[in-house]
Design a protein around this motif. Structure first.
Motif, PDB file in Angstrom:
ATOM      1  N   LEU A 203       0.842  -1.193   0.000  1.00 42.34           N
ATOM      2  CA  LEU A 203       0.000   0.000   0.000  1.00 42.34           C
ATOM      3  C   LEU A 203       0.879   1.246   0.000  1.00 42.34           C
ATOM      4  O   LEU A 203       0.891   2.023   0.959  1.00 42.34           O
ATOM      5  CB  LEU A 203      -0.934  -0.026   1.206  1.00 42.34           C
ATOM      6  N   GLU A 204       1.638   1.401  -1.078  1.00 44.63           N
ATOM      7  CA  GLU A 204       2.576   2.515  -1.244  1.00 44.63           C
ATOM      8  C   GLU A 204       3.666   2.484  -0.174  1.00 44.63           C
ATOM      9  O   GLU A 204       4.238   3.525   0.170  1.00 44.63           O
ATOM     10  CB  GLU A 204       1.845   3.862  -1.219  1.00 44.63           C
ATOM     11  N   GLU A 205       3.969   1.307   0.345  1.00 44.03           N
ATOM     12  CA  GLU A 205       4.959   1.186   1.421  1.00 44.03           C
ATOM     13  C   GLU A 205       6.387   1.147   0.900  1.00 44.03           C
ATOM     14  O   GLU A 205       7.313   1.572   1.594  1.00 44.03           O
ATOM     15  CB  GLU A 205       4.671  -0.073   2.243  1.00 44.03           C
ATOM     16  N   ASN A 206       6.584   0.627  -0.303  1.00 44.19           N
ATOM     17  CA  ASN A 206       7.942   0.506  -0.823  1.00 44.19           C
ATOM     18  C   ASN A 206       8.288   1.608  -1.819  1.00 44.19           C
ATOM     19  O   ASN A 206       9.454   1.973  -1.957  1.00 44.19           O
ATOM     20  CB  ASN A 206       8.125  -0.857  -1.503  1.00 44.19           C
ATOM     21  N   GLU A 207       7.277   2.111  -2.503  1.00 47.76           N
ATOM     22  CA  GLU A 207       7.496   3.161  -3.502  1.00 47.76           C
ATOM     23  C   GLU A 207       6.282   4.071  -3.507  1.00 47.76           C
ATOM     24  O   GLU A 207       5.143   3.601  -3.601  1.00 47.76           O
ATOM     25  CB  GLU A 207       7.709   2.536  -4.888  1.00 47.76           C
ATOM     26  N   ASP A 208       6.506   5.372  -3.411  1.00 50.44           N
ATOM     27  CA  ASP A 208       5.406   6.322  -3.366  1.00 50.44           C
ATOM     28  C   ASP A 208       4.491   6.171  -4.575  1.00 50.44           C
ATOM     29  O   ASP A 208       4.957   6.033  -5.718  1.00 50.44           O
ATOM     30  CB  ASP A 208       5.939   7.760  -3.317  1.00 50.44           C
ATOM     31  N   SER A 232       0.807  -1.216  -9.952  1.00 47.37           N
ATOM     32  CA  SER A 232       0.363  -0.096 -10.783  1.00 47.37           C
ATOM     33  C   SER A 232       0.310   1.164  -9.929  1.00 47.37           C
ATOM     34  O   SER A 232       0.519   1.123  -8.711  1.00 47.37           O
ATOM     35  CB  SER A 232      -1.013  -0.380 -11.390  1.00 47.37           C
ATOM     36  N   ALA A 233       0.036   2.262 -10.588  1.00 50.87           N
ATOM     37  CA  ALA A 233      -0.099   3.532  -9.876  1.00 50.87           C
ATOM     38  C   ALA A 233      -1.317   3.477  -8.970  1.00 50.87           C
ATOM     39  O   ALA A 233      -2.322   2.836  -9.274  1.00 50.87           O
ATOM     40  CB  ALA A 233      -0.232   4.677 -10.870  1.00 50.87           C
ATOM     41  N   ALA A 234      -1.229   4.156  -7.840  1.00 51.05           N
ATOM     42  CA  ALA A 234      -2.312   4.137  -6.868  1.00 51.05           C
ATOM     43  C   ALA A 234      -3.637   4.586  -7.483  1.00 51.05           C
ATOM     44  O   ALA A 234      -4.701   4.119  -7.070  1.00 51.05           O
ATOM     45  CB  ALA A 234      -1.950   5.020  -5.677  1.00 51.05           C
ATOM     46  N   GLN A 235      -3.592   5.475  -8.486  1.00 57.02           N
ATOM     47  CA  GLN A 235      -4.826   5.948  -9.097  1.00 57.02           C
ATOM     48  C   GLN A 235      -5.576   4.841  -9.822  1.00 57.02           C
ATOM     49  O   GLN A 235      -6.789   4.910 -10.017  1.00 57.02           O
ATOM     50  CB  GLN A 235      -4.524   7.091 -10.076  1.00 57.02           C
ATOM     51  N   TYR A 236      -4.862   3.780 -10.221  1.00 59.48           N
ATOM     52  CA  TYR A 236      -5.497   2.624 -10.857  1.00 59.48           C
ATOM     53  C   TYR A 236      -5.729   1.476  -9.880  1.00 59.48           C
ATOM     54  O   TYR A 236      -6.244   0.428 -10.271  1.00 59.48           O
ATOM     55  CB  TYR A 236      -4.626   2.105 -12.003  1.00 59.48           C
TER      56      TYR A 236
END
Length: 273
Positions: A203-208, A232-236
């Motif tokens: 949940l975005e823990e390793n890469e923003d 994938s990007a958080a937006q997707y």
């Protein structure tokens, strides 16, 4: 012992379907399946095979002569040493990258996102393969990268069978070595959920701004030997999509596991927490 050629007449028990002589090989393979759970006496094996005792005995003797079966006087027939040898050779020849590639390519096409394959390497997640997605998302991972187990989806998926003592050791090590800062209680609570669900999230823990869904790959013994992830990007990757995608990621990981010889039920019990 009679010879089992294509001209052998295979006797059938009353009511059983006819079996042509050319099916002797298939019958022999079926017999291996019938004793897979342990020793089986002749009468029971004959019933399972739906063949007469004489035919069952003849087929079993042929397999014994080749080492595929053994016979214990009081217990019956069981799998033989030749299968141990073949199983070892098959496992040693298995290339997980080659075996996984068609499966992860299909998953990447289905999700349109980046798919990774990795294994554990000296308490880190080693990236073995990467299938880029179709979206314009820049994910910095590269084949050969070694990343923290406790902050990556791949890593957490490979830890879901672990004990909390093992989790503690790795969490403390990663934090000391500079892994992205994480709240201990939140991390442990999530890991317990991942262990129950059979998959893990990043949940975005390793890469923003990057999220992923990951699931473990098991070998013939049920041991976790690798993992796959969809990133994938958080937006997707909102919560609903991640939840919906989890079954597909687990399904692909399980298909690869079956390619490696794993069967449902072979998963070992997790250690006490």
């Amino acid at each position: 012992m009679g010879s089992n050629t294509s001209n052998d007449k295979v006797e059938k028990a009353p009511g059983a379907p006819a079996v042509a002589g050319s099916q002797t090989l298939l019958r022999g393979l079926d017999m291996l399946d019938k004793v897979i759970d342990g020793p089986v006496k002749l009468a029971e094996l004959s019933a399972r095979m739906e063949l007469t005792r004489s035919t069952t005995h003849r087929l079993a003797n042929a397999l014994i002569n080749r080492g595929f079966l053994t016979h214990l006087p009081r217990d019956g027939y069981q799998l033989g040493p030749k299968l141990i040898q073949l199983g070892f050779l098959a496992q040693s020849q298995a290339d997980i990258v080659q075996i996984s590639r068609p499966r992860i390519e299909e998953l990447a096409a289905q999700t349109e996102d980046t798919v990774h394959l990795g294994r554990m390497d000296n308490d880190h997640a080693l990236y073995l393969d990467k299938i880029p997605g179709r979206r314009r998302v820049d994910i910095s991972s590269r084949i050969g990268d070694r990343q923290p187990l406790t902050s990556t989806g791949l890593g957490k998926a490979m830890l879901i069978d672990g004990t909390e003592a093992e989790w503690t050791r790795l969490f403390d090590m990663d934090q000391a070595e500079g892994a992205p800062k994480a709240d201990r209680e939140t991390w442990f609570e999530r890991m317990r959920g991942y262990a129950s669900a059979g998959h893990a999230y990043d949940l975005e823990e390793n890469e923003d701004l990057i999220r992923c869904v990951a699931a473990p790959i098991r070998d013939v013994s049920g041991k976790i030997v690798a993992a796959i992830s969809v990133s994938s990007a958080a937006q997707y990757m909102d919560d609903d999509r991640m939840a919906a995608m989890s079954a597909d990621v687990r399904g692909t990981a399980e298909a690869i596991s079956r390619d490696l010889g794993w069967a449902p039920g072979a998963k070992p019990a997790r250690g006490r927490r």
